[in-house]
Design a protein around this motif. Structure first.
Motif, PDB file in Angstrom:
ATOM      1  N   UNK A 154       3.352 -10.692   9.583  1.00 29.44           N
ATOM      2  CA  UNK A 154       4.045  -9.603   8.905  1.00 29.44           C
ATOM      3  C   UNK A 154       5.082 -10.153   7.939  1.00 29.44           C
ATOM      4  N   UNK A 155       5.022  -9.655   6.711  1.00 29.52           N
ATOM      5  CA  UNK A 155       5.977 -10.012   5.674  1.00 29.52           C
ATOM      6  C   UNK A 155       6.681  -8.735   5.222  1.00 29.52           C
ATOM      7  N   UNK A 156       7.705  -8.891   4.400  1.00 28.78           N
ATOM      8  CA  UNK A 156       8.422  -7.726   3.885  1.00 28.78           C
ATOM      9  C   UNK A 156       8.610  -7.854   2.379  1.00 28.78           C
ATOM     10  N   UNK A 157       8.118  -6.850   1.681  1.00 27.67           N
ATOM     11  CA  UNK A 157       8.280  -6.789   0.234  1.00 27.67           C
ATOM     12  C   UNK A 157       9.550  -6.016  -0.093  1.00 27.67           C
ATOM     13  N   UNK A 158      10.289  -6.422  -1.127  1.00 30.24           N
ATOM     14  CA  UNK A 158      11.444  -5.621  -1.546  1.00 30.24           C
ATOM     15  C   UNK A 158      11.017  -4.193  -1.843  1.00 30.24           C
ATOM     16  N   UNK A 159      11.717  -3.230  -1.257  1.00 33.57           N
ATOM     17  CA  UNK A 159      11.327  -1.845  -1.416  1.00 33.57           C
ATOM     18  C   UNK A 159      11.702  -1.274  -2.762  1.00 33.57           C
ATOM     19  N   UNK A 160      11.260  -0.068  -3.047  1.00 37.73           N
ATOM     20  CA  UNK A 160      11.675   0.609  -4.274  1.00 37.73           C
ATOM     21  C   UNK A 160      13.195   0.772  -4.299  1.00 37.73           C
ATOM     22  N   UNK A 161      13.742   1.035  -5.470  1.00 37.56           N
ATOM     23  CA  UNK A 161      15.198   1.151  -5.622  1.00 37.56           C
ATOM     24  C   UNK A 161      15.761   2.153  -4.616  1.00 37.56           C
ATOM     25  N   UNK A 162      16.730   1.701  -3.830  1.00 37.22           N
ATOM     26  CA  UNK A 162      17.393   2.565  -2.875  1.00 37.22           C
ATOM     27  C   UNK A 162      16.614   2.842  -1.617  1.00 37.22           C
ATOM     28  N   UNK A 163      15.473   2.177  -1.436  1.00 34.77           N
ATOM     29  CA  UNK A 163      14.608   2.418  -0.278  1.00 34.77           C
ATOM     30  C   UNK A 163      14.489   1.144   0.552  1.00 34.77           C
ATOM     31  N   UNK A 164      14.075   1.272   1.816  1.00 34.56           N
ATOM     32  CA  UNK A 164      13.916   0.083   2.660  1.00 34.56           C
ATOM     33  C   UNK A 164      12.816  -0.841   2.154  1.00 34.56           C
ATOM     34  N   UNK A 205       3.632   6.183  -2.561  1.00 36.17           N
ATOM     35  CA  UNK A 205       3.015   5.456  -3.669  1.00 36.17           C
ATOM     36  C   UNK A 205       3.927   4.337  -4.161  1.00 36.17           C
ATOM     37  N   UNK A 206       5.226   4.591  -4.232  1.00 38.09           N
ATOM     38  CA  UNK A 206       6.152   3.548  -4.679  1.00 38.09           C
ATOM     39  C   UNK A 206       6.198   2.395  -3.679  1.00 38.09           C
ATOM     40  N   UNK A 207       6.021   2.681  -2.387  1.00 39.17           N
ATOM     41  CA  UNK A 207       5.921   1.604  -1.406  1.00 39.17           C
ATOM     42  C   UNK A 207       4.697   0.738  -1.685  1.00 39.17           C
ATOM     43  N   UNK A 208       3.576   1.389  -2.000  1.00 38.83           N
ATOM     44  CA  UNK A 208       2.358   0.633  -2.316  1.00 38.83           C
ATOM     45  C   UNK A 208       2.544  -0.193  -3.579  1.00 38.83           C
ATOM     46  N   UNK A 209       3.231   0.380  -4.560  1.00 39.20           N
ATOM     47  CA  UNK A 209       3.472  -0.371  -5.798  1.00 39.20           C
ATOM     48  C   UNK A 209       4.391  -1.563  -5.525  1.00 39.20           C
ATOM     49  N   UNK A 210       5.411  -1.364  -4.684  1.00 40.24           N
ATOM     50  CA  UNK A 210       6.307  -2.470  -4.337  1.00 40.24           C
ATOM     51  C   UNK A 210       5.529  -3.596  -3.662  1.00 40.24           C
ATOM     52  N   UNK A 211       4.587  -3.224  -2.780  1.00 40.35           N
ATOM     53  CA  UNK A 211       3.768  -4.233  -2.116  1.00 40.35           C
ATOM     54  C   UNK A 211       2.867  -4.959  -3.107  1.00 40.35           C
ATOM     55  N   UNK A 212       2.321  -4.223  -4.072  1.00 39.40           N
ATOM     56  CA  UNK A 212       1.476  -4.841  -5.094  1.00 39.40           C
ATOM     57  C   UNK A 212       2.272  -5.831  -5.945  1.00 39.40           C
ATOM     58  N   UNK A 213       3.475  -5.428  -6.370  1.00 40.89           N
ATOM     59  CA  UNK A 213       4.314  -6.329  -7.159  1.00 40.89           C
ATOM     60  C   UNK A 213       4.675  -7.576  -6.360  1.00 40.89           C
ATOM     61  N   UNK A 214       5.007  -7.377  -5.094  1.00 45.31           N
ATOM     62  CA  UNK A 214       5.356  -8.519  -4.243  1.00 45.31           C
ATOM     63  C   UNK A 214       4.163  -9.459  -4.082  1.00 45.31           C
ATOM     64  N   UNK A 215       2.978  -8.895  -3.895  1.00 40.56           N
ATOM     65  CA  UNK A 215       1.778  -9.720  -3.728  1.00 40.56           C
ATOM     66  C   UNK A 215       1.549 -10.587  -4.958  1.00 40.56           C
ATOM     67  N   UNK A 216       1.688  -9.996  -6.133  1.00 39.33           N
ATOM     68  CA  UNK A 216       1.498 -10.761  -7.363  1.00 39.33           C
ATOM     69  C   UNK A 216       2.611 -11.796  -7.559  1.00 39.33           C
ATOM     70  N   UNK A 217       3.855 -11.400  -7.286  1.00 36.06           N
ATOM     71  CA  UNK A 217       4.987 -12.309  -7.483  1.00 36.06           C
ATOM     72  C   UNK A 217       4.986 -13.451  -6.473  1.00 36.06           C
ATOM     73  N   UNK A 218       4.372 -13.219  -5.298  1.00 40.31           N
ATOM     74  CA  UNK A 218       4.343 -14.238  -4.246  1.00 40.31           C
ATOM     75  C   UNK A 218       3.036 -15.018  -4.240  1.00 40.31           C
ATOM     76  N   UNK A 219       2.317 -14.968  -5.331  1.00 38.80           N
ATOM     77  CA  UNK A 219       0.988 -15.585  -5.371  1.00 38.80           C
ATOM     78  C   UNK A 219       1.028 -17.069  -5.009  1.00 38.80           C
ATOM     79  N   UNK A 220       1.991 -17.799  -5.524  1.00 41.14           N
ATOM     80  CA  UNK A 220       2.064 -19.226  -5.236  1.00 41.14           C
ATOM     81  C   UNK A 220       2.276 -19.487  -3.747  1.00 41.14           C
ATOM     82  N   UNK A 221       3.216 -18.756  -3.145  1.00 40.65           N
ATOM     83  CA  UNK A 221       3.506 -18.958  -1.723  1.00 40.65           C
ATOM     84  C   UNK A 221       2.338 -18.533  -0.840  1.00 40.65           C
TER      85      UNK A 221
END
Length: 320
Positions: free
Chosen positions: A57-67, A134-150
């Motif tokens: 389990x990992x944690x992606x930064x949430x949408x603005x003002x959200x967990x 939907x914004x949670x899913x988008x946050x996860x998508x952005x995190x997945x792309x940004x964490x590609x190297x790791x």
């Protein structure tokens, strides 16, 4: 109710009706969640283990003002340095479900596709209506792309997908990712997706109900997700992707649905709209394939063909 003539699928539907007498009831959503969690746990306990895949389990930064958003990452134990990835979104009518319910599904996808699967624990309605899930899913998508190297992921080979409401969220996410232009999505897998908020006419003479996911449940799901009456003016196309008229520029897409599924007509129409916009699209319609037939009749010929077809197409897209 639509008659199910395929004996294998009829047996699967009968097994569901025996397991869930009276069907899913969303009049009490917390109770439905507890029941679904218990049912999924019982089914998982009886399923054979799937070796060769690890998860964390990992944690992606949430949408603005959200967990932050929990993302469960699955990968083959024996893997090359770089793999493509699938962002997976569970179903549940926008009000039910969890990453846990699709644990075996995600493991199977990671192995059969030879990819990293990132499964999103998005917030549920009605406590968290659109746009939160939907914004949670988008946050996860952005995190997945940004964490590609790791993660050892190829950021140019990221697909999105889900079933039922998860398919609806995947379709909304595809539109959102296209319009924000921050993450490249190479494919979208829409498994009997929940797309059209106006498909809430009550069952009655000339309007047959659908097996497993009923018209009454559909109304509650949409009302909970939208935070207003389905069919109202001004509902976002990201919330109800069927409303989107401009679907150009979306990634290649698979749409699969069965003939007695409540979502049949909206899924076929959406696939046709994609085709007309020049989006490479595979549309597969399965006779007698009630909603979630692949889960409740997995050994049936129809479910085997369905799973094999979308797996083959998605694997080709991820590894091409």
């Amino acid at each position: 109710m639509h008659p199910i003539r395929d004996p294998e699928l009829a047996a699967g539907l009968a097994a569901f009706e025996q397991l869930v007498p009276g069907g899913i009831n969303l009049d009490d959503i917390p109770a439905a969640r507890r029941f679904l969690a218990e049912m999924n746990a019982a089914m998982a306990a009886e399923a054979p283990p799937i070796p060769g895949v690890v998860s964390r389990d990992e944690h992606a930064p949430g949408p603005a003002g959200a967990p932050d958003v929990m993302v469960r990452v699955y990968e083959p134990e024996d893997r090359p340095e770089i793999l493509p990835a699938l962002l997976w979104i569970h179903g549940g009518g926008y009000v039910l479900g969890s990453v846990e319910q699709d644990d075996l599904k995600a493991k199977s996808l990671a192995l059969s596709l030879n990819c990293v699967v990132a499964s999103v624990e998005y917030r549920l309605a009605p406590e968290h209506p659109f746009p939160a899930p939907l914004e949670d899913c988008y946050a996860a998508l952005k995190w997945l792309a940004a964490s590609a190297d790791q993660l050892g992921v190829n950021p140019k080979r990221i697909a999105i997908g889900g079933a039922s409401a998860g398919g609806g969220l995947a379709a909304g996410l595809g539109l959102l990712a296209r319009d924000r232009g921050e993450v490249d999505v190479c494919y979208q897998l829409l498994i009997y997706p929940m797309l059209d908020d106006t498909n809430v006419k009550p069952a009655g003479p000339g309007t047959p109900d659908a097996p497993l996911w009923t018209r009454a449940n559909n109304l509650i799901g949409w009302r909970s997700y939208l935070g207003q009456e389905p069919g109202s003016e001004g509902i976002s196309t990201y919330a109800a992707p069927f409303r989107a008229q401009d679907v150009s520029g979306l990634p290649p897409t698979f749409v699969g649905v069965g003939t007695p599924d409540l979502f049949r007509d909206e899924d076929i129409a959406y696939a046709q709209r994609l085709m007309q916009a020049g989006v490479p699209t595979e549309l597969h319609v399965y006779a007698d394939g009630f909603h979630a037939f692949d889960l409740f009749a997995p050994e049936s010929d129809a479910a085997q063909r369905f799973t094999a077809e979308y797996t083959r197409l998605l694997k080709r897209a991820l590894h091409s």
